[in-house]
Motif scaffolding. Structure first.
Motif, PDB file in Angstrom:
ATOM      1  N   TRP A  33       7.879  10.493   4.132  1.00  0.00           N
ATOM      2  CA  TRP A  33       6.536  10.235   4.575  1.00  0.00           C
ATOM      3  C   TRP A  33       6.464   9.427   5.831  1.00  0.00           C
ATOM      4  O   TRP A  33       7.290   8.369   5.683  1.00  0.00           O
ATOM      5  CB  TRP A  33       5.521   9.706   3.412  1.00  0.00           C
ATOM      6  N   GLN A  80       5.765  10.031  -5.887  1.00  0.00           N
ATOM      7  CA  GLN A  80       5.073  10.346  -4.944  1.00  0.00           C
ATOM      8  C   GLN A  80       3.296  10.029  -5.090  1.00  0.00           C
ATOM      9  O   GLN A  80       2.603   9.497  -4.380  1.00  0.00           O
ATOM     10  CB  GLN A  80       5.153  11.968  -4.569  1.00  0.00           C
ATOM     11  N   ASN A  81       3.080  10.189  -6.457  1.00  0.00           N
ATOM     12  CA  ASN A  81       1.691   9.854  -6.803  1.00  0.00           C
ATOM     13  C   ASN A  81       1.288   8.463  -6.713  1.00  0.00           C
ATOM     14  O   ASN A  81       0.385   7.998  -6.261  1.00  0.00           O
ATOM     15  CB  ASN A  81       1.321  10.578  -8.259  1.00  0.00           C
ATOM     16  N   ARG A  84       1.354   7.430  -3.174  1.00  0.00           N
ATOM     17  CA  ARG A  84      -0.093   7.850  -2.563  1.00  0.00           C
ATOM     18  C   ARG A  84      -1.094   7.061  -3.239  1.00  0.00           C
ATOM     19  O   ARG A  84      -2.158   6.474  -2.301  1.00  0.00           O
ATOM     20  CB  ARG A  84      -0.362   9.359  -3.106  1.00  0.00           C
ATOM     21  N   THR A  85      -1.098   6.719  -4.200  1.00  0.00           N
ATOM     22  CA  THR A  85      -2.178   5.417  -4.694  1.00  0.00           C
ATOM     23  C   THR A  85      -2.084   4.304  -4.154  1.00  0.00           C
ATOM     24  O   THR A  85      -3.273   3.696  -3.709  1.00  0.00           O
ATOM     25  CB  THR A  85      -2.121   5.343  -6.332  1.00  0.00           C
ATOM     26  N   GLN A  88      -3.706   4.605  -0.803  1.00  0.00           N
ATOM     27  CA  GLN A  88      -4.966   4.681  -0.784  1.00  0.00           C
ATOM     28  C   GLN A  88      -5.764   3.180  -0.886  1.00  0.00           C
ATOM     29  O   GLN A  88      -6.853   2.921  -0.136  1.00  0.00           O
ATOM     30  CB  GLN A  88      -5.381   5.733  -1.846  1.00  0.00           C
ATOM     31  N   GLY A  93      -3.089   6.117   5.414  1.00  0.00           N
ATOM     32  CA  GLY A  93      -2.873   7.409   5.164  1.00  0.00           C
ATOM     33  C   GLY A  93      -1.376   7.425   5.364  1.00  0.00           C
ATOM     34  O   GLY A  93      -0.465   6.711   5.873  1.00  0.00           O
TER      35      GLY A  93
END
Length: 457
Positions: A33, A80-81, A84-85, A88, A93
């Motif tokens: 990422w 990954q989750n 991502r959290t 956020q 991003g």
């Protein structure tokens, strides 16, 4: 197929991976990422994430002290989750640079296998050596021997020492036929200190070959470079780790030494050098990719290099250049890295003048831009690194073991690219990489020769 786990990652040469929570029909992949910090608060937070959770999230690029500079992180499927959290919550991003690391690894290894099956890598004799593909450890060491044979009038091979697993680490010394100094000033180049950075040994071999051919063809600059300086070149220093990237885990970074207090293997050899060892930016946890080691110079590969160089210094040979070639990010990094406050050395202006000349030569070759600066100016501070040791004040071999080499021009060079492929740079970029580094080395040689001439006058 063997899977190696350390610091949470598990990728093998065939591209298979195992992650928690995988369901039938769902194929979570290791991904890279790219995150672009828009504020200094973002930069600070990412730097803290790297320092505190670098064992979980594999930072492929360091967090620079600049907004809008991309940060690449390889994220395993089960995290990954979570990432991502976290992003956020910080208003950050990301976009996916590599959606399947394992697939890219598998494709690269398949291409190499196909070349061998078709006979395109059937021999390693220097006349048929292909500089535009990646080579195994055995082929690189054979290249060292073959170069010494082919250019025996100016090249000799030497054994730096043996690795933790007993592999010989070889290098070459170049001294021109017009050299009249029994102990001329010297240059040290090393590649492959981080195992997964395949472009490093490939680039070092490529530009070395071009320089040798230029010397034999009477190129005035290269003749002066080789006749007035000794050049010591180690294509691959971390040979155990490099071999492991071919055999088991393409993303392996560290050495392969055992750690007495942990089942996790290896030490980061670029956090193990003795000058200001054990400070910021080096992990104390054995499973981290930036683990500093139980003590300075715990790694035999690092010991071999330091012992060799200190003995040369003890014998009266002065080193003016020390360069460690890495990937990736396209950077020329000068000391200091360990010192976050006032990180610029007393030779900073001269170091930046040379870095600018190298940058210009690189850009003139293929239009690629390398940024440059002092380590802790453009990166977060880190300790126990090669470029700090290369510049640090020398102490006699029997004296203070914390001392450095005393080379005025000590750099870490981060090669291609800027993240599209990262550590998995395709073979078609090897040639342009060593061509632009060849130009940079010529610029370096001209700069050092001019400085030496001015000193004599």
């Amino acid at each position: 197929m063997k899977i190696e786990r350390c610091g949470g990652r598990a990728i093998d040469k065939g591209g298979e991976r195992r992650g928690r929570g995988r369901r039938k029909g769902s194929k979570p992949e290791h991904q890279v990422w790219r995150i672009i910090p828009a504020t200094y608060q973002h930069v600070e937070w990412l730097g803290e994430l790297e320092r505190t959770r670098g064992d979980e999230f594999d930072f492929w690029t360091p967090v620079l002290k600049r907004v809008n500079h991309p940060v690449d992180i390889m994220v395993r499927p089960d995290l990954q989750n979570l990432l991502r959290t976290l992003l956020q919550h910080r208003g950050l991003g990301f976009h996916v640079m590599i959606d399947d690391v394992g697939k890219l690894v598998s494709s690269q290894m398949s291409e190499l296998s196909e070349r061998r099956e078709n006979g395109r890598l059937s021999g390693t004799a220097l006349s048929g050596f292909d500089y535009n593909v990646y080579h195994t450890y055995e082929e690189i060491m054979q290249w060292v021997d073959d170069v010494a044979t082919e250019y025996s009038h100016i090249v000799e091979s030497f054994l730096l020492g043996y690795s933790y697993e007993g592999r010989p680490i070889k290098g070459i010394k170049i001294r021109g036929t017009g050299s009249h100094d029994a102990n001329p000033r010297a240059v040290w180049f090393e590649g492959g200190i981080h195992a997964r950075e395949w472009i490093s040994p490939a680039t070092v071999m490529g530009f070395t070959q071009k320089l040798l051919d230029e010397y034999d063809n009477g190129d005035n600059l290269v003749v002066e470079m080789f006749d007035n300086l000794d050049w010591y070149i180690i294509p691959s220093l971390n040979v155990d780790g490099y071999s492991y990237t071919w055999l088991s885990d393409r993303m392996w970074r560290k050495t392969r030494s055992l750690n007495a207090k942990s089942a996790c293997i290896g030490t980061d050899p670029n956090r193990n050098w003795p000058y200001e060892w054990g400070g910021v930016g080096a992990s104390t946890w054995e499973c981290s990719d930036t683990y500093r080691g139980e003590r300075a110079i715990s790694e035999i590969e690092v010991f071999n290099a330091i012992d060799f160089l200190r003995k040369k210094k003890d014998d009266g040979q002065d080193f003016i250049v020390f360069i460690d070639f890495h990937s990736y990010s396209q950077l020329i990094i000068a000391p200091w890295s360990y010192l976050e406050s006032e990180p610029r050395t007393e030779d900073y202006d001269d170091q930046m003048a040379l870095a600018l000349e190298m940058q210009s030569a690189i850009k003139d070759t293929h239009g690629v831009v390398y940024n440059y600066g002092a380590g802790a100016d453009i990166l977060y501070a880190c300790s126990g690194v090669t470029s700090d040791w290369g510049y640090g004040t020398f102490s006699t071999h029997g004296g203070n073991t914390d001392g450095g080499l005393g080379a005025k021009y000590s750099f870490t060079v981060e090669l291609r690219d800027e993240g599209h492929y990262g550590f998995l740079l395709p073979a078609d970029q090897i040639q342009p990489s060593y061509e632009e580094m060849h130009a940079a080395v010529r610029a370096l040689g001209a700069h050092v020769l001019n400085e030496m001439s001015a000193t004599v006058q």
